[in-house]
Design a protein around this motif. Structure first.
Motif, mmCIF file in Angstrom:
data_model
loop_
_atom_site.group_PDB
_atom_site.id
_atom_site.type_symbol
_atom_site.label_atom_id
_atom_site.label_comp_id
_atom_site.label_asym_id
_atom_site.label_seq_id
_atom_site.Cartn_x
_atom_site.Cartn_y
_atom_site.Cartn_z
ATOM 1 N N SER A 146 21.386 -18.504 -26.751
ATOM 2 C CA SER A 146 20.992 -18.549 -28.159
ATOM 3 C C SER A 146 19.697 -19.319 -28.385
ATOM 4 C CB SER A 146 22.108 -19.182 -28.987
ATOM 5 O OG SER A 146 22.341 -20.507 -28.516
ATOM 6 N N GLY A 147 19.254 -20.059 -27.399
ATOM 7 C CA GLY A 147 18.049 -20.856 -27.576
ATOM 8 C C GLY A 147 16.806 -20.143 -27.079
ATOM 9 N N GLU A 148 15.699 -20.855 -27.126
ATOM 10 C CA GLU A 148 14.437 -20.280 -26.670
ATOM 11 C C GLU A 148 14.383 -20.198 -25.156
ATOM 12 O OE1 GLU A 148 9.661 -21.053 -27.138
ATOM 13 O OE2 GLU A 148 11.036 -22.111 -28.435
ATOM 14 N N SER A 171 16.589 -20.220 -21.396
ATOM 15 C CA SER A 171 17.890 -19.979 -20.796
ATOM 16 C C SER A 171 18.325 -21.213 -20.015
ATOM 17 C CB SER A 171 17.820 -18.779 -19.844
ATOM 18 O OG SER A 171 19.036 -18.643 -19.146
ATOM 19 N N SER A 172 19.601 -21.515 -20.066
ATOM 20 C CA SER A 172 20.125 -22.634 -19.277
ATOM 21 C C SER A 172 20.254 -22.251 -17.804
ATOM 22 C CB SER A 172 21.477 -23.085 -19.833
ATOM 23 O OG SER A 172 22.385 -22.017 -19.799
#
Length: 76
Positions: free
Chosen positions: A43-45, A47-48
């Motif tokens: 969901s963020g800018e 990737s984890s």
């Protein structure tokens, strides 16, 4: 056989042998995660899962790189 073709073939063969030697000396195969493209993107800018080996399925329909070097991809 011309000299040029001989040296080309010899160089090609040497490159193949070198590639095999280097690939056999690499460390253990990294573990690969299996994720869908939406799971990978998150969901963020960012990737984890950045800098990790990922296997995914789906079709990437668009790639985008911003001026600061951030790469994003999209799927339909």
């Amino acid at each position: 056989m011309s000299k040029r073709l001989f040296w080309f073939a010899l160089g090609f063969l040497a490159a193949g042998v070198l590639a095999l030697v280097l690939s056999s000396k690499s460390g253990p195969t990294p573990s690969v995660l299996r994720l869908s493209i939406p799971e990978l993107q998150g969901s963020g800018e960012f990737s984890s899962y950045e800098n990790r080996w990922i296997q995914t399925t789906g079709v990437v329909t668009h790639l985008e790189a911003s001026s600061n070097g951030v790469k994003r991809f999209f799927k339909d």
